[in-house]
Design a protein around this motif. Structure first.
Motif, PDB file in Angstrom:
ATOM      1  N   ASN A 120     -35.431 -80.262  10.413  1.00 15.85           N
ATOM      2  CA  ASN A 120     -36.503 -80.467   9.448  1.00 15.85           C
ATOM      3  C   ASN A 120     -36.531 -81.937   9.030  1.00 15.85           C
ATOM      4  O   ASN A 120     -35.477 -82.538   8.815  1.00 15.85           O
ATOM      5  N   PHE A 121     -37.716 -82.507   8.914  1.00 14.58           N
ATOM      6  CA  PHE A 121     -37.798 -83.839   8.339  1.00 14.58           C
ATOM      7  C   PHE A 121     -39.091 -83.998   7.556  1.00 14.58           C
ATOM      8  O   PHE A 121     -40.092 -83.324   7.816  1.00 14.58           O
ATOM      9  N   MET A 122     -39.040 -84.897   6.576  1.00 11.92           N
ATOM     10  CA  MET A 122     -40.211 -85.311   5.825  1.00 11.92           C
ATOM     11  C   MET A 122     -40.352 -86.814   5.960  1.00 11.92           C
ATOM     12  O   MET A 122     -39.353 -87.544   5.970  1.00 11.92           O
ATOM     13  N   LEU A 123     -41.591 -87.275   6.051  1.00 14.66           N
ATOM     14  CA  LEU A 123     -41.869 -88.704   6.047  1.00 14.66           C
ATOM     15  C   LEU A 123     -43.062 -88.951   5.144  1.00 14.66           C
ATOM     16  O   LEU A 123     -44.114 -88.349   5.324  1.00 14.66           O
ATOM     17  N   ILE A 124     -42.846 -89.818   4.163  1.00 15.11           N
ATOM     18  CA  ILE A 124     -43.895 -90.193   3.228  1.00 15.11           C
ATOM     19  C   ILE A 124     -44.005 -91.714   3.292  1.00 15.11           C
ATOM     20  O   ILE A 124     -42.996 -92.417   3.137  1.00 15.11           O
ATOM     21  N   SER A 125     -45.208 -92.228   3.531  1.00 16.05           N
ATOM     22  CA  SER A 125     -45.313 -93.672   3.734  1.00 16.05           C
ATOM     23  C   SER A 125     -46.640 -94.217   3.242  1.00 16.05           C
ATOM     24  O   SER A 125     -47.619 -93.489   3.102  1.00 16.05           O
ATOM     25  N   ASN A 126     -46.637 -95.518   2.979  1.00 17.06           N
ATOM     26  CA  ASN A 126     -47.865 -96.271   2.767  1.00 17.06           C
ATOM     27  C   ASN A 126     -47.679 -97.636   3.425  1.00 17.06           C
ATOM     28  O   ASN A 126     -46.733 -97.820   4.208  1.00 17.06           O
ATOM     29  N   ASP A 127     -48.539 -98.585   3.127  1.00 12.74           N
ATOM     30  CA  ASP A 127     -48.491 -99.863   3.824  1.00 12.74           C
ATOM     31  C   ASP A 127     -47.154-100.582   3.657  1.00 12.74           C
ATOM     32  O   ASP A 127     -46.735-101.343   4.532  1.00 12.74           O
ATOM     33  N   ASN A 128     -46.475-100.340   2.541  1.00 13.51           N
ATOM     34  CA  ASN A 128     -45.248-101.083   2.252  1.00 13.51           C
ATOM     35  C   ASN A 128     -43.978-100.246   2.289  1.00 13.51           C
ATOM     36  O   ASN A 128     -42.881-100.822   2.341  1.00 13.51           O
ATOM     37  N   THR A 129     -44.108 -98.938   2.258  1.00 15.23           N
ATOM     38  CA  THR A 129     -42.937 -98.097   2.012  1.00 15.23           C
ATOM     39  C   THR A 129     -42.827 -96.965   3.026  1.00 15.23           C
ATOM     40  O   THR A 129     -43.835 -96.385   3.419  1.00 15.23           O
ATOM     41  N   VAL A 130     -41.583 -96.680   3.432  1.00 10.23           N
ATOM     42  CA  VAL A 130     -41.304 -95.519   4.274  1.00 10.23           C
ATOM     43  C   VAL A 130     -40.163 -94.732   3.628  1.00 10.23           C
ATOM     44  O   VAL A 130     -39.091 -95.289   3.363  1.00 10.23           O
ATOM     45  N   VAL A 131     -40.403 -93.471   3.362  1.00  4.95           N
ATOM     46  CA  VAL A 131     -39.377 -92.579   2.827  1.00  4.95           C
ATOM     47  C   VAL A 131     -39.174 -91.446   3.825  1.00  4.95           C
ATOM     48  O   VAL A 131     -40.146 -90.855   4.304  1.00  4.95           O
ATOM     49  N   MET A 132     -37.920 -91.165   4.177  1.00  7.45           N
ATOM     50  CA  MET A 132     -37.615 -90.088   5.115  1.00  7.45           C
ATOM     51  C   MET A 132     -36.508 -89.204   4.569  1.00  7.45           C
ATOM     52  O   MET A 132     -35.542 -89.699   3.985  1.00  7.45           O
ATOM     53  N   LEU A 133     -36.657 -87.899   4.775  1.00  2.81           N
ATOM     54  CA  LEU A 133     -35.635 -86.917   4.448  1.00  2.81           C
ATOM     55  C   LEU A 133     -35.370 -86.078   5.693  1.00  2.81           C
ATOM     56  O   LEU A 133     -36.309 -85.694   6.399  1.00  2.81           O
ATOM     57  N   PHE A 134     -34.097 -85.789   5.960  1.00  2.99           N
ATOM     58  CA  PHE A 134     -33.708 -85.004   7.120  1.00  2.99           C
ATOM     59  C   PHE A 134     -32.837 -83.841   6.666  1.00  2.99           C
ATOM     60  O   PHE A 134     -31.939 -84.010   5.838  1.00  2.99           O
ATOM     61  N   GLY A 135     -33.121 -82.646   7.235  1.00  3.68           N
ATOM     62  CA  GLY A 135     -32.376 -81.470   6.826  1.00  3.68           C
ATOM     63  C   GLY A 135     -31.945 -80.588   7.979  1.00  3.68           C
ATOM     64  O   GLY A 135     -32.464 -80.689   9.096  1.00  3.68           O
ATOM     65  N   ASP A 136     -30.969 -79.726   7.709  1.00  6.80           N
ATOM     66  CA  ASP A 136     -30.492 -78.732   8.668  1.00  6.80           C
ATOM     67  C   ASP A 136     -31.609 -77.753   9.035  1.00  6.80           C
ATOM     68  O   ASP A 136     -32.647 -77.671   8.362  1.00  6.80           O
ATOM     69  N   TYR A 137     -31.319 -76.942  10.045  1.00  5.15           N
ATOM     70  CA  TYR A 137     -32.283 -75.946  10.528  1.00  5.15           C
ATOM     71  C   TYR A 137     -32.687 -74.960   9.434  1.00  5.15           C
ATOM     72  O   TYR A 137     -33.797 -74.418   9.449  1.00  5.15           O
ATOM     73  N   ASN A 138     -31.796 -74.730   8.448  1.00  7.47           N
ATOM     74  CA  ASN A 138     -32.058 -73.700   7.436  1.00  7.47           C
ATOM     75  C   ASN A 138     -32.292 -74.280   6.048  1.00  7.47           C
ATOM     76  O   ASN A 138     -32.248 -73.554   5.056  1.00  7.47           O
ATOM     77  N   GLN A 139     -32.553 -75.581   5.967  1.00 10.35           N
ATOM     78  CA  GLN A 139     -32.810 -76.196   4.672  1.00 10.35           C
ATOM     79  C   GLN A 139     -34.315 -76.364   4.439  1.00 10.35           C
ATOM     80  O   GLN A 139     -35.082 -76.573   5.381  1.00 10.35           O
ATOM     81  N   SER A 140     -34.695 -76.284   3.181  1.00 11.45           N
ATOM     82  CA  SER A 140     -36.102 -76.399   2.806  1.00 11.45           C
ATOM     83  C   SER A 140     -36.325 -77.731   2.096  1.00 11.45           C
ATOM     84  O   SER A 140     -35.879 -77.930   0.965  1.00 11.45           O
ATOM     85  N   LEU A 141     -37.033 -78.641   2.766  1.00 11.34           N
ATOM     86  CA  LEU A 141     -37.308 -79.957   2.195  1.00 11.34           C
ATOM     87  C   LEU A 141     -38.516 -79.867   1.250  1.00 11.34           C
ATOM     88  O   LEU A 141     -39.429 -79.080   1.497  1.00 11.34           O
ATOM     89  N   PRO A 142     -38.549 -80.656   0.171  1.00 15.94           N
ATOM     90  CA  PRO A 142     -37.584 -81.698  -0.210  1.00 15.94           C
ATOM     91  C   PRO A 142     -36.498 -81.219  -1.165  1.00 15.94           C
ATOM     92  O   PRO A 142     -35.768 -82.031  -1.718  1.00 15.94           O
ATOM     93  N   ASN A 143     -36.392 -79.902  -1.359  1.00 14.67           N
ATOM     94  CA  ASN A 143     -35.442 -79.391  -2.353  1.00 14.67           C
ATOM     95  C   ASN A 143     -33.988 -79.607  -1.944  1.00 14.67           C
ATOM     96  O   ASN A 143     -33.140 -79.929  -2.784  1.00 14.67           O
ATOM     97  N   VAL A 144     -33.698 -79.407  -0.668  1.00 19.00           N
ATOM     98  CA  VAL A 144     -32.331 -79.558  -0.161  1.00 19.00           C
ATOM     99  C   VAL A 144     -32.407 -80.312   1.161  1.00 19.00           C
ATOM    100  O   VAL A 144     -33.238 -80.006   2.011  1.00 19.00           O
ATOM    101  N   TYR A 145     -31.533 -81.306   1.336  1.00 19.87           N
ATOM    102  CA  TYR A 145     -31.543 -82.090   2.560  1.00 19.87           C
ATOM    103  C   TYR A 145     -30.177 -82.727   2.768  1.00 19.87           C
ATOM    104  O   TYR A 145     -29.311 -82.681   1.887  1.00 19.87           O
ATOM    105  N   LYS A 146     -29.987 -83.340   3.927  1.00 21.81           N
ATOM    106  CA  LYS A 146     -28.710 -83.961   4.252  1.00 21.81           C
ATOM    107  C   LYS A 146     -28.746 -85.490   4.156  1.00 21.81           C
ATOM    108  O   LYS A 146     -27.729 -86.116   3.904  1.00 21.81           O
TER     109      LYS A 146
END
Length: 242
Positions: free
Chosen positions: A112-138
């Protein structure tokens, strides 16, 4: 601007899965490129070879995805780490399955991954197969980019923006910064915003990030709509426009 929340789940070999993950991550933001020939990595005939996939982010830092064990052994895990100024930082284990598998085993593997970005910023979250982003991540990354100002922060199991931001520009390589929160209060259902976020050194504000906003208390990881604009709460007092 982008908001991507992806479950990469592939029934096939491990190579099929890693190629699908790499494809989705690079599609999520054009600043992310994969430097590794994935077919060649999995074709390596050295039984002690450890598969390593390298992503470059805006020529600022790299992300490594490293198989937990050698290519001839079964596993359920890759390790993810950031490389900042050519230094490998702490890694976190990402589980793709609840049971170990060999590279050629047909199985359903998931990241699982999340990516939130704009012209200046990149935010990434990565999680296990059984994790629910953005509540729980690695693993959580936040980077900020301008022509002459690039910084990156990372954290394991916690919020990257609360860590040190490390500068990667050649003439200022390794300088560190911390963000400060100027609106540490709640306004019931309303949210107050200052349209900048200062980076601090030795209790002095030395740089204002663009498209990263200070805000009164909100729920970290939430999506807010303010004046018809969409924001992601990086932490309880930091928003980025998406």
């Amino acid at each position: 601007m982008s908001y991507v929340n992806k479950i990469i789940s592939i029934n096939g070999t491990e190579k099929d899965f890693i190629k699908a993950f790499a494809n989705e991550l690079t599609l999520a933001d054009s600043r992310i490129t994969c430097e590794t020939d994935i077919d060649a990595e999995f074709a390596n005939e050295d039984s002690s070879h450890i598969i390593t996939i390298i992503f470059d982010v805006s020529n600022c830092y790299k992300i490594k995805l490293i198989r937990a064990v050698a290519i001839n052994r079964a596993t359920s895990q890759y390790n993810i780490q950031t490389v900042i100024n050519n230094v490998d930082k702490s890694s976190a284990g990402l589980l793709f399955l609840g049971a170990t598998k060999f590279v050629t085993d047909i199985a359903t593997r998931t990241f699982n991954f999340m990516l939130i970005s704009n012209d200046n910023t990149v935010v990434m979250l990565f999680g296990d197969y059984n994790q629910s982003l953005p509540n729980v991540y690695k693993y959580n990354l936040m980077s900020y980019h301008e022509q002459d100002f690039n910084v990156i922060a990372y954290n394991l199991n916690s919020i990257a923006s609360k860590s040190e931001f490390i500068r990667t520009d050649e003439n200022h390589k390794g300088e560190t910064y911390k963000i400060t929160n100027r609106l540490l209060y709640s306004r019931d259902e309303d949210v107050e915003i200052i349209e900048s976020k200062p980076l601090m050194q030795n209790n002095n504000a030395v740089y204002d990030m663009k498209n990263v906003y200070d805000c009164s208390n909100v729920t970290s990881g939430s999506i807010l709509i303010i004046d018809s604009n969409k924001y992601f709460a990086v932490d309880s007092n930091t928003l980025i426009k998406t």
